[in-house]
Write an enzyme that holds these catalytic residues in place. Structure first.
Site, PDB file in Angstrom:
ATOM      1  N   CYS A   1       0.829  -1.198   0.000  1.00  0.00           N
ATOM      2  CA  CYS A   1       0.000   0.000   0.000  1.00  0.00           C
ATOM      3  C   CYS A   1       0.880   1.271   0.000  1.00  0.00           C
ATOM      4  O   CYS A   1       1.517   1.538  -1.002  1.00  0.00           O
ATOM      5  CB  CYS A   1      -0.989  -0.059   1.141  1.00  0.00           C
ATOM      6  SG  CYS A   1      -2.470   0.860   0.763  1.00  0.00           S
TER       7      CYS A   1
ATOM      8  N   HIS B   1      -3.249  -5.101   1.857  1.00  0.00           N
ATOM      9  CA  HIS B   1      -2.604  -5.291   3.168  1.00  0.00           C
ATOM     10  C   HIS B   1      -2.496  -6.785   3.505  1.00  0.00           C
ATOM     11  O   HIS B   1      -3.362  -7.319   4.205  1.00  0.00           O
ATOM     12  CB  HIS B   1      -3.424  -4.591   4.257  1.00  0.00           C
ATOM     13  CG  HIS B   1      -3.232  -3.118   4.295  1.00  0.00           C
ATOM     14  ND1 HIS B   1      -2.401  -2.487   5.191  1.00  0.00           N
ATOM     15  CD2 HIS B   1      -3.748  -2.140   3.517  1.00  0.00           C
ATOM     16  CE1 HIS B   1      -2.422  -1.188   4.983  1.00  0.00           C
ATOM     17  NE2 HIS B   1      -3.232  -0.953   3.971  1.00  0.00           N
TER      18      HIS B   1
ATOM     19  N   GLU C   1      -0.747  -8.240   5.575  1.00  0.00           N
ATOM     20  CA  GLU C   1      -0.455  -8.516   6.994  1.00  0.00           C
ATOM     21  C   GLU C   1      -1.725  -8.609   7.824  1.00  0.00           C
ATOM     22  O   GLU C   1      -1.686  -9.078   8.960  1.00  0.00           O
ATOM     23  CB  GLU C   1       0.498  -7.443   7.551  1.00  0.00           C
ATOM     24  CG  GLU C   1      -0.150  -6.114   7.957  1.00  0.00           C
ATOM     25  CD  GLU C   1      -0.536  -5.211   6.775  1.00  0.00           C
ATOM     26  OE1 GLU C   1      -0.466  -5.640   5.615  1.00  0.00           O
ATOM     27  OE2 GLU C   1      -0.927  -4.049   7.046  1.00  0.00           O
TER      28      GLU C   1
HETATM   29  N1  GLN Z   1      -3.592   6.335   0.825  1.00  0.00           N
HETATM   30  C1  GLN Z   1      -2.346   6.050   1.468  1.00  0.00           C
HETATM   31  C2  GLN Z   1      -1.208   6.855   0.872  1.00  0.00           C
HETATM   32  O1  GLN Z   1      -1.380   7.588  -0.021  1.00  0.00           O
HETATM   33  C3  GLN Z   1      -2.029   4.568   1.405  1.00  0.00           C
HETATM   34  C4  GLN Z   1      -3.078   3.801   2.146  1.00  0.00           C
HETATM   35  C5  GLN Z   1      -2.539   2.590   2.843  1.00  0.00           C
HETATM   36  O2  GLN Z   1      -1.332   2.402   3.013  1.00  0.00           O
HETATM   37  N2  GLN Z   1      -3.444   1.784   3.329  1.00  0.00           N
HETATM   38  O3  GLN Z   1      -0.120   6.768   1.322  1.00  0.00           O
END
Ligand code: GLN
Length: 194
Positions: free
Chosen positions: A78, A176, A178
């Site tokens: 992410c 995610h 994890e």
């Molecule tokens: N929207 C977040 C970002 O721009 C990422 C979201 C996440 O890591 N769950 O960093």
């Protein structure tokens, strides 16, 4: 094996538990000295703009950039995916990334489902006998991959969009892995990449 978990901001604790469960030794990474002994690094989810600022203020950005350029295996999830990519779309103007994998990533732009959703993914290269069982993936304000370089393999997609990619020693996931109780993606990283 010592595997760093970047812990400046965001969801690092569950990554550390997954690594411990798989027999690796997680090392909290908050300063340049923490990079010394690690054989790989996990960059967790969180807020990539904040992480970028903290990477600079902690003095980690340059030494980590060097380790990645030398081929340090890395798993970015992410926000971690955003940090490892080459270019950030809809980022903050001062936000930096490492260019460790040849993808461009747009923040917070997964279709119309801006906030969060879940999906079952078929993942290329999952261990023998495991390939048929999908990975249940949680997406939270997930980034979208908008450009894939020629050396990048796409290991899973949602609605035709890449959500899991690999280039050499770097794996990135828009979701995610994890969260929940499925260690197979971390296992793939430790077994196939590190
Ligand atoms: N929207 C977040 C970002 O721009 C990422 C979201 C996440 O890591 N769950 O960093």
């Amino acid at each position: 094996m010592k595997v760093g978990v970047l812990a400046l901001q965001g969801a690092s604790a569950r990554h550390a538990s997954m690594l411990t469960r798989l027999g690796a030794e997680p090392v909290t990474v908050r300063s340049p000295a923490d990079l010394t002994d690690i054989s790989a690094l996990v960059l967790p989810g969180g807020e990539s703009t904040t992480m970028s600022q903290l990477l600079e203020s902690s003095g980690l950005f340059e030494p980590l950039s060097e380790r990645l350029a030398e081929g340090l295996p890395a798993l970015g999830t992410c926000a971690g995916m955003i940090l490892l990519g080459r270019d950030i779309l809809d980022g903050r103007s001062d936000q930096r990334c490492f260019g460790a994998i040849d993808i461009d990533v747009r923040r917070n732009a997964f279709g119309r489902q801006i906030d969060s959703f879940e999906a079952d993914l078929a993942i290329e290269g999952m261990g023998e006998g495991e390939g048929d069982r999908p990975v249940h993936a949680v997406f939270i304000r997930a980034p979208v991959v908008e450009r894939i370089g020629t050396g990048v393999d796409v290991l899973a997609t949602v609605e035709g969009r890449p959500v899991l990619c690999r280039q050499g020693p770097v794996i990135v996931a828009a979701f995610h892995p994890e969260l929940g109780d499925d260690p197979r993606l971390h296992e793939l990283f430790l077994n196939e990449v590190v």
